[in-house]
Scaffold this motif. Structure first.
Motif, PDB file in Angstrom:
ATOM      1  N   SER A 203       0.794  -1.039   0.246  1.00 42.69           N
ATOM      2  CA  SER A 203       0.018  -0.158  -0.055  1.00 42.69           C
ATOM      3  C   SER A 203       1.009   1.233   0.021  1.00 42.69           C
ATOM      4  O   SER A 203       0.544   2.248  -0.732  1.00 42.69           O
ATOM      5  CB  SER A 203      -0.938  -0.056   1.077  1.00 42.69           C
TER       6      SER A 203
ATOM      7  N   GLY B 269       2.257   1.631  -3.660  1.00 41.86           N
ATOM      8  CA  GLY B 269       1.168   2.027  -4.267  1.00 41.86           C
ATOM      9  C   GLY B 269       1.143   3.540  -4.324  1.00 41.86           C
ATOM     10  O   GLY B 269       0.647   4.317  -5.102  1.00 41.86           O
TER      11      GLY B 269
ATOM     12  N   ARG C 285      -4.850   2.059  -7.308  1.00 43.48           N
ATOM     13  CA  ARG C 285      -3.421   1.530  -7.221  1.00 43.48           C
ATOM     14  C   ARG C 285      -3.191   1.039  -5.862  1.00 43.48           C
ATOM     15  O   ARG C 285      -2.269   0.131  -5.739  1.00 43.48           O
ATOM     16  CB  ARG C 285      -2.782   2.836  -7.860  1.00 43.48           C
TER      17      ARG C 285
ATOM     18  N   SER D 180      -1.942  -2.781  -5.470  1.00 44.65           N
ATOM     19  CA  SER D 180      -0.565  -3.040  -4.749  1.00 44.65           C
ATOM     20  C   SER D 180      -0.379  -3.665  -3.631  1.00 44.65           C
ATOM     21  O   SER D 180       0.458  -4.405  -3.364  1.00 44.65           O
ATOM     22  CB  SER D 180       0.392  -1.590  -4.686  1.00 44.65           C
TER      23      SER D 180
END
Length: 182
Positions: A74, A77, A93, A97
């Protein structure tokens, strides 16, 4: 205005599902607090069985790896977000991720837990004792088995790291038992 304070409130009978069974209610839930064992020999063992260890270490390893990997993914991302992206795209995203990295880490650490549980159970069976040395040897063997495909040097380093980590965890557990009142 009517005075409602002097009116009698209806009395309701409380539901009691066992009233017709002629059983004293206080005996119904009088359950033992100690474990009930089939064989008396089981009472002397203060250890989980090999299958309980397998489930416990694999599950805890997967959970810890998934949480750690999810957080790491995270953050990656979030850092990879480009300027001009919408909030919806940035959230997508970060979640993708985090999920991808969490799955990968969870599987890797879960496999480590699986190998550790198997090796520790085997060592405990062979040595017929339960002490810290079993955990240290299991950590050493787990690290070596996990990295065996990468070569002898990599397996030796991973084995040493696994042995030190297992020794630290076992030592920490003993310290906690002694100095932390539970």
């Amino acid at each position: 205005m009517a005075d409602f304070s002097s009116e009698k409130k209806p009395s309701y009978r409380q539901y009691h599902p066992y009233q017709d069974m002629q059983i004293p209610i206080h005996n119904l839930y009088n359950l033992p607090t100690s474990p009930e064992l089939v064989f008396s020999e089981e009472a002397t063992k203060q250890r989980r069985s090999w299958s309980e260890n397998l489930t416990f270490y694999t599950g805890c390893g997967y959970l810890a790896g998934a949480i750690g990997g999810g957080v790491k993914g995270s953050v990656e991302g979030f850092r990879a977000a480009e300027s001009g992206e919408t909030l919806k795209l940035r959230i997508n995203r970060v979640l993708n991720s985090g999920g991808h990295t969490g799955r990968r880490f969870g599987n890797s650490v879960g496999v480590l837990g699986l190998i550790f549980a198997g090796v520790e159970s085997g060592i405990t069976h062979l040595r017929d004792t339960e002490d810290v040395l079993n955990s240290v040897l299991a950590g050493l063997g787990t690290g070596a088995l996990y990295r065996a495909a990468a070569g002898v040097r990599s397996a030796a380093i991973a084995g040493a790291i696994g042995g030190v980590a297992a020794g630290a965890v076992s030592g920490g557990k003993l310290v906690l038992k002694r100095y932390v009142p539970l």
